[in-house]
Design a protein around this motif. Structure first.
Motif, short mmCIF file in Angstrom:
data_model
loop_
_atom_site.label_atom_id
_atom_site.label_comp_id
_atom_site.label_asym_id
_atom_site.label_seq_id
_atom_site.Cartn_x
_atom_site.Cartn_y
_atom_site.Cartn_z
N ILE A 42 -2.36 -4.71 -6.54
CA ILE A 42 -1.62 -6.43 -5.97
C ILE A 42 -3.17 -7.37 -5.92
CG2 ILE A 42 -1.16 -7.00 -3.24
CD1 ILE A 42 0.17 -4.70 -2.39
N CYS A 43 -2.44 -8.00 -6.43
CA CYS A 43 -4.13 -9.02 -6.52
C CYS A 43 -3.93 -10.30 -5.48
CB CYS A 43 -4.21 -9.51 -7.78
SG CYS A 43 -3.98 -11.07 -8.87
N ASN A 44 -4.51 -11.51 -5.18
CA ASN A 44 -4.68 -12.18 -4.98
C ASN A 44 -3.38 -12.87 -5.45
OD1 ASN A 44 -6.49 -11.66 -3.47
ND2 ASN A 44 -8.05 -13.31 -4.20
N THR A 45 -3.63 -12.90 -6.45
CA THR A 45 -2.16 -14.03 -7.33
C THR A 45 -0.66 -13.53 -6.82
OG1 THR A 45 -3.50 -14.51 -9.07
CG2 THR A 45 -0.98 -14.88 -9.53
N ASP A 46 -0.32 -12.02 -6.30
CA ASP A 46 0.86 -11.54 -5.36
C ASP A 46 0.45 -12.35 -4.00
OD1 ASP A 46 1.57 -10.48 -7.87
OD2 ASP A 46 -0.32 -8.70 -7.45
N GLY A 61 4.23 -8.65 -9.60
CA GLY A 61 3.24 -7.30 -10.10
C GLY A 61 3.22 -7.81 -12.00
N HIS A 62 1.70 -7.80 -11.73
CA HIS A 62 0.84 -7.91 -12.97
C HIS A 62 -0.08 -7.20 -13.77
CE1 HIS A 62 -0.89 -10.72 -10.68
NE2 HIS A 62 -1.57 -10.16 -11.46
N GLU A 63 -0.44 -6.37 -12.62
CA GLU A 63 -1.74 -5.45 -12.73
C GLU A 63 -1.59 -4.02 -13.15
OE1 GLU A 63 -5.01 -6.07 -9.87
OE2 GLU A 63 -4.99 -7.96 -10.72
N PHE A 64 -0.45 -3.20 -13.69
CA PHE A 64 -0.29 -1.57 -13.78
C PHE A 64 -1.09 -0.88 -15.40
CE2 PHE A 64 1.78 -4.87 -17.57
CZ PHE A 64 1.87 -3.35 -18.65
N LEU A 144 -7.40 -2.91 -14.85
CA LEU A 144 -7.85 -3.03 -16.67
C LEU A 144 -7.99 -5.32 -16.71
CD1 LEU A 144 -8.43 -3.05 -19.49
CD2 LEU A 144 -6.36 -2.15 -20.24
N GLU A 145 -6.79 -5.13 -16.23
CA GLU A 145 -5.76 -6.67 -16.38
C GLU A 145 -7.30 -7.86 -15.55
OE1 GLU A 145 -4.09 -10.55 -15.51
OE2 GLU A 145 -4.46 -9.37 -14.06
N PRO A 146 -7.86 -7.64 -14.28
CA PRO A 146 -8.19 -7.92 -13.59
C PRO A 146 -9.97 -8.17 -14.32
CG PRO A 146 -8.00 -6.34 -12.25
CD PRO A 146 -7.43 -5.92 -13.25
ZN LIG Z 1 -3.94 -10.14 -10.91
#
Ligand SMILES: [Zn+2]
Ligand SMILES: [Zn+2]
Length: 323
Positions: A42-46, A61-64, A144-146
């Motif tokens: 869960i990131c700040n964008t969520d 959800g985009h970090e997975f 990986l995404e962040p």
């Molecule tokens: Zn993010």
């Protein structure tokens, strides 16, 4: 391969409320892979989507990290993967330049018109996927995404080797930026408000300081603002030496009041920076100076997503994972 899944558990976000529901397993278009979630971050964008940013309603959800269940390419099936979140059109001017992250026709996993990763199953184009080395644990790979977003800075600006770089902010992204720049050999000075968070960076050799009302003035040629606050950008500008560069990593929604005089008088360069290439971040997953698992604050099963979002939104909480 025949699939027998019918319904799946998915997180649903609408009008600021996080719920779970049963949805049909998504159909897999040609060129896409069907993915089964192993871990999501869960990131700040969520959290911003929850606050109403983009008028979002759907599965976030985009970090997975996921396992490929079905794909056109047989070699991908069964692989553990992470994936680029922008679904680019592949044929516009930006896509032809290799900048699909700026494709004006793009959809974005869990953010813009493409159902996100906080579901048992979801889809992404095969070309978005990066197979993960077996020796990288899922709880590291989910960063990986962040990490790619942190690496984007070095794709955009050529900071000479060994330079001093100031990083403002000790949230998730600020910490990842400090770790990445430090791992690349820069002398990183990180300013934050939380001793426990700064300690994560300090253990790798980052010089950390509790930000006080008095920050150094005109002290750095390179300053990264990752505070997420309008004051952060103003501080970053004040800290930058003439002809220096300020890298804007905070997405602050709404207008930021800014005195442009110091930018003009000191001839500063302002560089906006968003998400980055996974290729640049992949080697860092095995780097001893990038201890991303230290950022994990809590883990929840996907079915407890409402509690997980509530935890992630608490002040000072770092990364919350859904598994
Ligand atoms: Zn993010
Ligand atoms: Zn395009």
């Amino acid at each position: 391969m025949k699939l027998y899944y019918k319904g799946m558990l998915a997180v649903h976000l609408e009008n600021g409320v996080v719920t779970t529901r049963t949805l049909p397993v998504p159909a897999r278009p040609e060129g896409f892979a069907l993915l089964r979630l192993l871990a999501g971050g869960i990131c700040n964008t969520d959290l911003e989507l929850q606050r109403g940013y983009y008028g979002f309603a759907g599965t976030p959800g985009h970090e997975f990290v996921a396992e490929v269940v079905a794909a056109d390419t047989p070699a991908l099936v069964g692989r553990r993967v992470a994936g680029e979140i922008n679904l680019a059109c592949t044929h516009c001017e930006w896509c032809r330049r290799g900048l699909g992250r700026h494709c004006p026709n793009r959809t974005v996993l869990g953010i813009v018109r493409h159902p996100g990763a906080f579901a048992e199953f979801f889809t992404l184009p095969e070309r978005n996927l990066h197979a993960l080395p077996d020796d990288v644990p899922t709880s590291r790979a989910v960063f990986l995404e962040p990490l790619a977003a942190a690496c984007e800075i070095l794709d955009q600006v050529a900071i000479p080797a060994g330079e001093r770089v100031a990083v403002l902010g000790d949230g998730k992204l600020g910490l990842l930026i400090a770790l990445v720049l430090n791992a690349h050999g820069y002398r990183v000075h990180q300013f934050g408000r939380h001793a426990a968070k700064l300690a994560i960076a300090a253990r790798t050799g980052v010089h950390t300081e509790i930000a006080t009302a008095v920050l150094p003035v005109a002290a750095y040629d390179w300053v990264v603002d990752a505070t997420g606050s309008p004051e952060g950008l103003r501080s970053a500008i004040a800290m930058t030496r003439p002809r220096g560069t300020v890298i804007l990593k905070s997405t602050v929604h709404g207008t930021v009041g800014l005195d442009t005089a110091p930018v003009i008088v000191n001839e500063l360069t302002l560089v906006g920076s968003r998400c980055g290439r996974f290729e640049a971040a992949l080697p860092l997953l095995a780097h001893p100076l990038v201890p991303v698992e230290g950022l994990i604050a809590a883990r929840f099963p996907l079915s407890d997503a409402p509690q997980a979002f509530a935890r992630a939104a608490e002040k000072g909480v770092l990364k919350v994972l859904l598994e």
